[in-house]
Motif scaffolding. Sequence first.
Motif, PDB file in Angstrom:
ATOM      1  N   LEU A  98       0.725  -1.352  -0.056  1.00 21.86           N
ATOM      2  CA  LEU A  98      -0.059  -0.072  -0.072  1.00 21.86           C
ATOM      3  C   LEU A  98       0.845   1.342  -0.106  1.00 21.86           C
ATOM      4  CD1 LEU A  98      -2.602  -0.938   2.698  1.00 21.86           C
ATOM      5  CD2 LEU A  98      -3.114  -0.664   0.388  1.00 21.86           C
ATOM      6  N   THR A  99       2.015   1.271   0.615  1.00 20.36           N
ATOM      7  CA  THR A  99       2.867   2.343   0.850  1.00 20.36           C
ATOM      8  C   THR A  99       3.539   3.119  -0.600  1.00 20.36           C
ATOM      9  OG1 THR A  99       4.453   3.639   1.990  1.00 20.36           O
ATOM     10  CG2 THR A  99       4.944   1.298   1.107  1.00 20.36           C
ATOM     11  N   SER A 100       3.634   4.545  -0.531  1.00 22.84           N
ATOM     12  CA  SER A 100       4.360   4.794  -1.675  1.00 22.84           C
ATOM     13  C   SER A 100       5.614   5.616  -1.154  1.00 22.84           C
ATOM     14  CB  SER A 100       3.580   5.930  -2.318  1.00 22.84           C
ATOM     15  OG  SER A 100       3.028   6.806  -1.319  1.00 22.84           O
ATOM     16  N   ILE A 101       6.091   5.187   0.060  1.00 22.22           N
ATOM     17  CA  ILE A 101       7.494   5.386   0.752  1.00 22.22           C
ATOM     18  C   ILE A 101       8.324   4.230   0.360  1.00 22.22           C
ATOM     19  CG2 ILE A 101       8.626   6.223   2.771  1.00 22.22           C
ATOM     20  CD1 ILE A 101       6.076   7.892   3.484  1.00 22.22           C
ATOM     21  N   GLU A 102       9.336   4.569  -0.203  1.00 22.49           N
ATOM     22  CA  GLU A 102      10.502   3.661  -0.337  1.00 22.49           C
ATOM     23  C   GLU A 102      11.208   3.247   1.091  1.00 22.49           C
ATOM     24  OE1 GLU A 102      12.815   4.039  -3.645  1.00 22.49           O
ATOM     25  OE2 GLU A 102      11.211   4.818  -4.945  1.00 22.49           O
ATOM     26  N   GLU A 103      11.666   2.012   1.208  1.00 21.02           N
ATOM     27  CA  GLU A 103      12.687   1.868   2.248  1.00 21.02           C
ATOM     28  C   GLU A 103      14.086   2.110   1.740  1.00 21.02           C
ATOM     29  OE1 GLU A 103      12.092  -1.941   4.974  1.00 21.02           O
ATOM     30  OE2 GLU A 103      11.196  -2.448   3.212  1.00 21.02           O
ATOM     31  N   ASP A 104      14.920   2.298   2.674  1.00 19.87           N
ATOM     32  CA  ASP A 104      16.319   2.713   2.419  1.00 19.87           C
ATOM     33  C   ASP A 104      16.914   1.259   2.345  1.00 19.87           C
ATOM     34  OD1 ASP A 104      16.029   5.397   2.658  1.00 19.87           O
ATOM     35  OD2 ASP A 104      16.525   5.263   5.169  1.00 19.87           O
ATOM     36  N   THR A 105      17.817   1.374   1.149  1.00 19.76           N
ATOM     37  CA  THR A 105      18.667   0.176   1.055  1.00 19.76           C
ATOM     38  C   THR A 105      20.329   0.509   1.588  1.00 19.76           C
ATOM     39  OG1 THR A 105      19.129   0.871  -1.396  1.00 19.76           O
ATOM     40  CG2 THR A 105      17.357  -0.588  -0.869  1.00 19.76           C
ATOM     41  N   GLU A 106      20.509   1.707   1.909  1.00 17.88           N
ATOM     42  CA  GLU A 106      21.797   1.948   2.657  1.00 17.88           C
ATOM     43  C   GLU A 106      21.589   3.029   3.788  1.00 17.88           C
ATOM     44  OE1 GLU A 106      20.421   5.506   0.377  1.00 17.88           O
ATOM     45  OE2 GLU A 106      20.637   3.367  -0.206  1.00 17.88           O
ATOM     46  N   GLU A 107      23.047   3.437   4.284  1.00 22.91           N
ATOM     47  CA  GLU A 107      22.653   4.089   5.334  1.00 22.91           C
ATOM     48  C   GLU A 107      22.999   5.774   5.110  1.00 22.91           C
ATOM     49  OE1 GLU A 107      25.133   2.645   8.797  1.00 22.91           O
ATOM     50  OE2 GLU A 107      24.452   0.346   8.068  1.00 22.91           O
ATOM     51  N   PRO A 108      22.108   6.428   5.183  1.00 22.12           N
ATOM     52  CA  PRO A 108      22.509   7.824   4.566  1.00 22.12           C
ATOM     53  C   PRO A 108      23.175   8.545   5.666  1.00 22.12           C
ATOM     54  CG  PRO A 108      20.364   7.665   5.161  1.00 22.12           C
ATOM     55  CD  PRO A 108      20.917   6.164   5.203  1.00 22.12           C
ATOM     56  N   GLU A 109      23.992   9.559   5.188  1.00 24.24           N
ATOM     57  CA  GLU A 109      24.379  10.786   6.145  1.00 24.24           C
ATOM     58  C   GLU A 109      23.348  11.611   6.788  1.00 24.24           C
ATOM     59  OE1 GLU A 109      27.647  10.916   7.135  1.00 24.24           O
ATOM     60  OE2 GLU A 109      28.229   9.148   5.502  1.00 24.24           O
ATOM     61  N   ALA A 110      23.662  12.145   7.771  1.00 26.68           N
ATOM     62  CA  ALA A 110      22.589  13.197   8.518  1.00 26.68           C
ATOM     63  C   ALA A 110      21.711  13.756   7.798  1.00 26.68           C
ATOM     64  CB  ALA A 110      23.370  13.704   9.808  1.00 26.68           C
ATOM     65  N   LEU A 111      22.570  14.635   6.787  1.00 25.47           N
ATOM     66  CA  LEU A 111      21.501  15.489   6.027  1.00 25.47           C
ATOM     67  C   LEU A 111      20.733  14.876   5.083  1.00 25.47           C
ATOM     68  CD1 LEU A 111      23.564  18.753   6.003  1.00 25.47           C
ATOM     69  CD2 LEU A 111      21.806  18.295   7.050  1.00 25.47           C
ATOM     70  N   GLU A 112      21.277  13.713   4.592  1.00 28.51           N
ATOM     71  CA  GLU A 112      20.440  13.188   3.842  1.00 28.51           C
ATOM     72  C   GLU A 112      19.435  12.375   4.323  1.00 28.51           C
ATOM     73  OE1 GLU A 112      19.302  11.090  -0.043  1.00 28.51           O
ATOM     74  OE2 GLU A 112      20.533  13.065   0.426  1.00 28.51           O
ATOM     75  N   MET A 113      19.323  11.951   5.539  1.00 26.78           N
ATOM     76  CA  MET A 113      18.314  11.569   6.300  1.00 26.78           C
ATOM     77  C   MET A 113      17.338  12.632   6.520  1.00 26.78           C
ATOM     78  SD  MET A 113      20.288   9.708   9.576  1.00 26.78           S
ATOM     79  CE  MET A 113      21.214   8.073   9.460  1.00 26.78           C
ATOM     80  N   VAL A 114      17.557  13.854   6.651  1.00 25.43           N
ATOM     81  CA  VAL A 114      16.762  14.969   6.724  1.00 25.43           C
ATOM     82  C   VAL A 114      15.974  15.130   5.416  1.00 25.43           C
ATOM     83  CG1 VAL A 114      16.557  17.575   6.996  1.00 25.43           C
ATOM     84  CG2 VAL A 114      18.183  15.986   8.594  1.00 25.43           C
ATOM     85  N   ARG A 115      16.774  15.148   4.253  1.00 26.35           N
ATOM     86  CA  ARG A 115      16.086  15.210   3.096  1.00 26.35           C
ATOM     87  C   ARG A 115      15.007  14.243   2.934  1.00 26.35           C
ATOM     88  NH1 ARG A 115      16.139  13.722  -2.146  1.00 26.35           N
ATOM     89  NH2 ARG A 115      17.462  12.153  -1.862  1.00 26.35           N
ATOM     90  N   ARG A 116      15.373  12.801   3.045  1.00 27.20           N
ATOM     91  CA  ARG A 116      14.452  11.840   3.020  1.00 27.20           C
ATOM     92  C   ARG A 116      13.199  11.865   3.804  1.00 27.20           C
ATOM     93  NH1 ARG A 116      18.481   6.643   1.790  1.00 27.20           N
ATOM     94  NH2 ARG A 116      19.817   7.475   0.309  1.00 27.20           N
ATOM     95  N   LEU A 117      13.484  12.366   4.917  1.00 27.50           N
ATOM     96  CA  LEU A 117      12.426  12.504   5.801  1.00 27.50           C
ATOM     97  C   LEU A 117      11.405  13.752   5.289  1.00 27.50           C
ATOM     98  CD1 LEU A 117      13.656  11.795   9.422  1.00 27.50           C
ATOM     99  CD2 LEU A 117      12.454  10.304   7.999  1.00 27.50           C
ATOM    100  N   ALA A 118      12.121  14.757   4.817  1.00 31.02           N
ATOM    101  CA  ALA A 118      11.229  15.709   4.321  1.00 31.02           C
ATOM    102  C   ALA A 118      10.355  15.237   3.219  1.00 31.02           C
ATOM    103  CB  ALA A 118      12.040  16.936   3.889  1.00 31.02           C
ATOM    104  N   LEU A 119      11.012  14.529   2.153  1.00 30.88           N
ATOM    105  CA  LEU A 119      10.307  13.873   0.952  1.00 30.88           C
ATOM    106  C   LEU A 119       9.329  12.881   1.512  1.00 30.88           C
ATOM    107  CD1 LEU A 119      13.273  13.178  -1.353  1.00 30.88           C
ATOM    108  CD2 LEU A 119      11.684  15.042  -1.421  1.00 30.88           C
ATOM    109  N   GLY A 120       9.598  12.075   2.507  1.00 27.00           N
ATOM    110  CA  GLY A 120       8.545  11.262   3.313  1.00 27.00           C
ATOM    111  C   GLY A 120       7.336  12.147   3.771  1.00 27.00           C
ATOM    112  N   ASN A 121       7.599  13.122   4.407  1.00 27.58           N
ATOM    113  CA  ASN A 121       6.353  13.779   4.962  1.00 27.58           C
ATOM    114  C   ASN A 121       5.568  14.751   3.720  1.00 27.58           C
ATOM    115  OD1 ASN A 121       6.227  14.220   8.035  1.00 27.58           O
ATOM    116  ND2 ASN A 121       8.254  13.951   7.623  1.00 27.58           N
ATOM    117  N   GLU A 122       6.057  14.956   2.900  1.00 26.90           N
ATOM    118  CA  GLU A 122       5.509  15.491   1.529  1.00 26.90           C
ATOM    119  C   GLU A 122       4.608  14.219   0.996  1.00 26.90           C
ATOM    120  OE1 GLU A 122       8.704  17.284  -0.763  1.00 26.90           O
ATOM    121  OE2 GLU A 122       8.440  19.252   0.528  1.00 26.90           O
ATOM    122  N   GLN A 123       5.285  13.153   0.895  1.00 31.02           N
ATOM    123  CA  GLN A 123       4.364  11.934   0.423  1.00 31.02           C
ATOM    124  C   GLN A 123       3.217  11.734   1.236  1.00 31.02           C
ATOM    125  OE1 GLN A 123       4.651  10.425  -2.925  1.00 31.02           O
ATOM    126  NE2 GLN A 123       2.760   9.643  -1.854  1.00 31.02           N
TER     127      GLN A 123
END
Length: 166
Positions: A98-123
């Motif tokens: 059901l989801t449209s949010i992708e799981e991570d396949t690697e371990e992002p750096e801190a600011l990439e985490m922030v970017r991905r969470l911003a995108l997730g909230n927008e989704q």
Amino acid sequence: MSDIQTKTAPRMKINIGISEKNRKAIADELSKVLADSYMLYLKTHNYHWNVTGELFHSLHEQFEHQYTELADAIDEIAERIRALGYRAPGTFKEFHQLTSIEEDTEEPEALEMVRRLALGNEQVLRTAREALKPANEAEDEATIDLLTERLKVHSKTAWMLRSHLE
């Protein structure tokens, strides 16, 4: 076995002023909001555990606040689906479908985490907006109220996360 143990009560018809067709449409859309919210919860909790670097303390605390809020929201969304008379999805398999949010396949750096969470909230915002359509059509104020709150929270969260990236 007694008669009480062998008999089941007849299923009570739901009569809350919303047609079965509309309740089904709303529950289907809320299931997508639930799946996106749960996947965002998992991602946020993962980042809370694994963030490192000079932003560790502030992001660790911010992520904790966000996943705690999401945990409460997930429960409310699932309970609304149940109140409409439908089963709330609750397995990883169902959420993955059901989801449209992708799981991570690697371990992002801190600011990439922030970017991905911003995108997730927008989704989640986009998914919630889609769920508003059948709720508005059915004049389902309880679902509209729940979704309006989700829009408010995710809009603010996405803005706060994006602010780290400016």
